[in-house]
Every structure is written in structure tokens, then in C-alpha cells.
Design a protein around this motif. Structure first.
Motif, PDB file in Angstrom:
ATOM      1  N   ALA A  45       0.835  -1.204   0.000  1.00 58.94           N
ATOM      2  CA  ALA A  45       0.000   0.000   0.000  1.00 58.94           C
ATOM      3  C   ALA A  45       0.863   1.244   0.000  1.00 58.94           C
ATOM      4  O   ALA A  45       0.605   2.208  -0.740  1.00 58.94           O
ATOM      5  CB  ALA A  45      -0.930  -0.009   1.212  1.00 58.94           C
ATOM      6  N   TYR A  46       1.918   1.218   0.803  1.00 58.72           N
ATOM      7  CA  TYR A  46       2.782   2.384   0.845  1.00 58.72           C
ATOM      8  C   TYR A  46       3.511   2.559  -0.483  1.00 58.72           C
ATOM      9  O   TYR A  46       3.653   3.677  -0.998  1.00 58.72           O
ATOM     10  CB  TYR A  46       3.774   2.258   1.998  1.00 58.72           C
ATOM     11  CG  TYR A  46       3.230   2.829   3.287  1.00 58.72           C
ATOM     12  CD1 TYR A  46       2.332   2.112   4.063  1.00 58.72           C
ATOM     13  CD2 TYR A  46       3.605   4.086   3.713  1.00 58.72           C
ATOM     14  CE1 TYR A  46       1.825   2.647   5.225  1.00 58.72           C
ATOM     15  CE2 TYR A  46       3.113   4.622   4.880  1.00 58.72           C
ATOM     16  CZ  TYR A  46       2.218   3.899   5.626  1.00 58.72           C
ATOM     17  OH  TYR A  46       1.711   4.433   6.769  1.00 58.72           O
ATOM     18  N   PHE A  49       1.169   3.947  -3.014  1.00 62.13           N
ATOM     19  CA  PHE A  49       0.822   5.335  -2.736  1.00 62.13           C
ATOM     20  C   PHE A  49       1.916   6.260  -3.244  1.00 62.13           C
ATOM     21  O   PHE A  49       1.650   7.278  -3.888  1.00 62.13           O
ATOM     22  CB  PHE A  49       0.615   5.503  -1.230  1.00 62.13           C
ATOM     23  CG  PHE A  49       0.297   6.893  -0.808  1.00 62.13           C
ATOM     24  CD1 PHE A  49       1.275   7.709  -0.264  1.00 62.13           C
ATOM     25  CD2 PHE A  49      -0.978   7.394  -0.938  1.00 62.13           C
ATOM     26  CE1 PHE A  49       0.974   9.002   0.131  1.00 62.13           C
ATOM     27  CE2 PHE A  49      -1.290   8.682  -0.552  1.00 62.13           C
ATOM     28  CZ  PHE A  49      -0.306   9.491  -0.008  1.00 62.13           C
ATOM     29  N   TYR A  50       3.156   5.888  -2.968  1.00 61.30           N
ATOM     30  CA  TYR A  50       4.222   6.813  -3.319  1.00 61.30           C
ATOM     31  C   TYR A  50       4.646   6.739  -4.770  1.00 61.30           C
ATOM     32  O   TYR A  50       5.373   7.598  -5.255  1.00 61.30           O
ATOM     33  CB  TYR A  50       5.416   6.603  -2.388  1.00 61.30           C
ATOM     34  CG  TYR A  50       5.173   7.251  -1.049  1.00 61.30           C
ATOM     35  CD1 TYR A  50       4.944   6.479   0.077  1.00 61.30           C
ATOM     36  CD2 TYR A  50       5.122   8.626  -0.917  1.00 61.30           C
ATOM     37  CE1 TYR A  50       4.682   7.078   1.292  1.00 61.30           C
ATOM     38  CE2 TYR A  50       4.865   9.230   0.294  1.00 61.30           C
ATOM     39  CZ  TYR A  50       4.633   8.452   1.398  1.00 61.30           C
ATOM     40  OH  TYR A  50       4.372   9.029   2.597  1.00 61.30           O
TER      41      TYR A  50
ATOM     42  N   PRO B 152      -2.721   9.331   5.003  1.00 59.72           N
ATOM     43  CA  PRO B 152      -3.245   9.264   3.644  1.00 59.72           C
ATOM     44  C   PRO B 152      -3.058   7.906   2.977  1.00 59.72           C
ATOM     45  O   PRO B 152      -3.661   7.654   1.937  1.00 59.72           O
ATOM     46  CB  PRO B 152      -2.436  10.333   2.912  1.00 59.72           C
ATOM     47  CG  PRO B 152      -1.143  10.362   3.631  1.00 59.72           C
ATOM     48  CD  PRO B 152      -1.433  10.051   5.062  1.00 59.72           C
ATOM     49  N   VAL B 153      -2.210   7.034   3.555  1.00 63.36           N
ATOM     50  CA  VAL B 153      -1.913   5.783   2.863  1.00 63.36           C
ATOM     51  C   VAL B 153      -2.956   4.712   3.180  1.00 63.36           C
ATOM     52  O   VAL B 153      -3.578   4.156   2.302  1.00 63.36           O
ATOM     53  CB  VAL B 153      -0.510   5.276   3.246  1.00 63.36           C
ATOM     54  CG1 VAL B 153      -0.201   4.011   2.498  1.00 63.36           C
ATOM     55  CG2 VAL B 153       0.509   6.344   2.948  1.00 63.36           C
ATOM     56  N   GLU B 154      -3.155   4.478   4.465  1.00 62.98           N
ATOM     57  CA  GLU B 154      -4.069   3.377   4.818  1.00 62.98           C
ATOM     58  C   GLU B 154      -5.178   3.827   5.739  1.00 62.98           C
ATOM     59  O   GLU B 154      -6.086   3.081   6.000  1.00 62.98           O
ATOM     60  CB  GLU B 154      -3.288   2.279   5.554  1.00 62.98           C
ATOM     61  CG  GLU B 154      -2.569   1.348   4.638  1.00 62.98           C
ATOM     62  CD  GLU B 154      -2.092   0.114   5.375  1.00 62.98           C
ATOM     63  OE1 GLU B 154      -1.670   0.257   6.539  1.00 62.98           O
ATOM     64  OE2 GLU B 154      -2.142  -0.966   4.803  1.00 62.98           O
TER      65      GLU B 154
END
Lengths: 76, 279
Positions: A45-46, A49-50, B152-154
Motif C-alpha cells: 500500500a505504501y 501510494f508513493y 493518507p496511505v491506509e
């Protein structure tokens, strides 16, 4: 009364022989489950996101919202 | 111990003498609890004293026989000797009882009573909550959290769609609404249970699901307006408008109203269309 003599020795060893493998297996299973159900998705997920993250755009959006004290929205 | 030894030495007549010798205070009475006691414990198998202290004549003769060879003792005599020394056998002392039921019942009863006390406290003791719980304040707080991109990520802000300025739809939202729709079409009822996180995600679903139930009811009464899903304002509506409502909104709610005679399928389809779900 002729009862058989009960087992007097090796009781802890017998218990450990039974319970230790189970304990290790369950702990290992818990660790593996946690790794693949929590940490790997979180890392992904990280990363996702980035990948698409534009820091400057986000900064400007936050600035316009007025949350910073060092730099005010561009209108003021 | 000391008292008995003194008595034996000086005889009963001399007690007065010994009293005087000790300065007139007398000998302290030996309390029962200071003497060795008998108790049945699985972790302490051999108590300090026998269970039966004063033996009957029969028991005394048995004790004399015990001093000889044990092979001459019959099984009943061995059991009788056991019962002289011990009150309960290990099997008897380890057997369970039904006491746990009373214990659980008592515990639950007092927890319930505590609940009543807490309710009373809420009504009569506590003052008003801080102004930070007002809906308007909460709305501003929420907006600021979104502006600051909290988690904002999870977490928090990850559920907000910044492009369209609304909450992101849930993963299985469509299936859930579809299921409720089907239940009600077939004339049944639907129990909806959700666990809210104070992040607006659960309230998204609840508000829409509740509105669907309400709007179908409104449809029966001829009202045509749909509730607007506008964003943060609606998110705060269900979740934390009043502190007590957090508890209320976390309970399951039961969507049960008889299927409208007008045209339930069309009604719900229109609702779903407006909510952008029938793609």
C-alpha cells in the motif's frame, strides 16, 4: 489393594514433548500469517501510494487549505 | 506448648504460683488457630495433624494393630486407618462442583448492576461534554484532518476522494446494498450490522443504507426527494454528533418495513441509480 504404581518421574518431560512442538508451530504460523496478511499488504500500500505521489502538488493543495503557518495560501 | 510443659512440671496446684511468678499477668490462652490445623490440599498432601484427634476405643485398638505387621491388616482396616488420618481422599477433594454456575451468575449480575449505576451517573452526575463535541466543531475538525492529509496511505484520508470531494465508496458496498434490496423485495427483513471506525467509512454505508430504508418509507408517503450525499457534513451526522450516539450508531439496525405496494423494485432501482451503483 493392588493398584498399579503411578508414574512418578519424567512428568515435565512428557508434557514438554507434547506441547513444545505445538507451541512452536502455532507461533511460527502466527508470525507467517501476520507477515503475509498485514505487513506485506501494508508495504505494498505504501509503495503504491508513493508511486503516484506528487509532493509539490500535495503541498500546494495543503497550502491552499490554509493549514500551514509558515506559508499562507497564495491569495493572502 | 510452653504452658503444657509448665503445668506438667509444677502440677495443677502450682498454677497460682506460676501466675505470681510471672508478675500476675497469667498464661495466655492458647487459641485454636495458632495450633497446627488439618486441611485437604492437593499440593500439600500430608497435613501436620491427623483428621480424627480423639480416637474411639475401636480406633485405638486399630492403631495398636497398625504398630505390628501391616500384612495382617484387612482392606477395610486399611481404609479405616486412612479415614482416621485423612478426611477426604484425593479423588474426593479434586472433584468439581457446580459452584461455577453461581459464580458466573453473580459476576454477570453485578456487571449488570454496574451498568445501571453507570447510566445513573451519566444522567445525574456528569456535566456537559466539552464544546469540541458540537457537530459544527466536529465538522471543522474533520475538514482540517482531511486538509492535513492525516494517514493518507491506509487510514483516515485514504478514504477521502480528493478529486471528487467525497468519501470513497466501500469495497463491497454494491453487494451489500444489493443484498438488502433483494431481501426487501422478497418481503423479508434485513439485519445490518457494521462495526464503525470513527473515520467516516462506516458511517458512509450506514447513512446510505439507512437513507434507503427511510427513502423507501418516504416513497410510500409520496415524498420524492432523495437525501443528498454531500460529504463531511453527512459523515458527522451519524457518527459523533452526540457522544452517546456513538454507541447507538454502532448497534445493528434492522431494516424492516413491508414492501411498498407502489413499485418496490422500481423504487429501489431509482435509489440505486441515484447513488451511482447500478453500473
Amino acid at each position: 489393594m493392588s493398584l498399579p504404581k503411578p508414574v512418578m518421574r519424567g512428568l515435565l518431560a512428557k508434557r514438554l514433548k507434547f506441547h513444545l512442538p505445538i507451541a512452536f508451530a502455532l507461533s511460527l504460523g502466527a508470525a507467517i500469517a501476520f507477515k503475509y496478511m498485514v505487513t506485506e499488504p501494508r508495504k505494498k500500500a505504501y509503495a503504491d501510494f508513493y508511486k503516484q505521489y506528487d509532493a509539490v502538488k500535495e503541498f500546494n493543495a495543503m497550502r491552499e487549505a490554509g493549514i500551514f503557518e509558515s506559508v499562507r495560501p497564495s491569495g493572502e | 506448648m510452653l504452658a503444657t510443659r509448665v503445668l506438667r512440671l509444677v502440677g495443677k496446684r502450682a498454677i497460682a504460683t506460676s501466675v505470681c511468678a510471672r508478675g500476675g499477668h497469667g498464661v495466655a490462652k492458647v487459641e485454636d488457630y495458632t495450633m497446627p490445623a488439618y486441611f485437604d490440599r492437593p499440593d500439600n498432601p500430608l497435613p501436620e495433624i491427623r483428621f480424627v484427634q480423639s480416637l474411639s476405643a475401636e480406633q485405638q485398638s486399630l492403631k495398636e494393630k497398625e504398630k505390628g505387621s501391616w500384612a495382617t491388616l484387612s482392606n477395610e482396616e486399611k481404609i479405616a486407618l486412612y479415614r482416621i488420618s485423612f478426611q477426604q481422599s484425593f479423588a474426593e477433594m479434586n472433584q468439581g462442583s457446580a459452584e461455577w454456575k453461581s459464580v458466573i451468575g453473580g459476576v454477570l449480575f453485578f456487571i449488570g448492576f454496574t451498568g445501571l449505576v453507570v447510566l445513573w451517573q451519566r444522567k445525574f452526575v456528569y456535566g456537559p461534554v466539552p464544546h469540541t463535541f458540537d457537530p459544527e466543531y466536529k465538522q471543522k475538525e474533520l475538514q482540517r484532518m482531511l486538509d492535513m492529509r492525516i494517514n493518507p496511505v491506509e487510514g483516515f484520508s485514504s478514504n477521502w476522494d480528493y478529486e471528487n470531494k467525497k468519501w470513497k465508496k466501500l469495497q463491497h458496498f454494491k453487494e451489500c446494498i444489493g443484498f438488502i434490496h433483494e431481501c426487501r423485495l422478497n418481503g423479508g427483513s434485513c439485519l445490518v450490522h457494521w462495526a464503525p471506525r470513527l473515520r467516516g467509512v462506516g458511517s458512509d454505508f450506514t447513512t446510505i443504507a439507512r437513507d434507503q430504508a427511510i427513502s423507501c418509507k418516504c416513497a410510500q408517503l409520496g415524498e420524492k426527494t432523495l437525501p443528498e450525499w454531500a460529504g463531511p457534513a453527512d459523515a458527522t451526522r451519524t457518527d459523533w454528533s452526540e457522544p452517546g450516539r456513538v454507541v447507538e450508531s454502532s448497534l445493528s439496525f434492522f431494516i424492516h418495513d413491508p414492501v411498498s405496494a407502489i413499485n418496490p423494485a422500481d423504487m429501489c432501482r431509482r435509489r440505486l441509480t441515484c447513488l451511482d451503483l447500478t453500473v
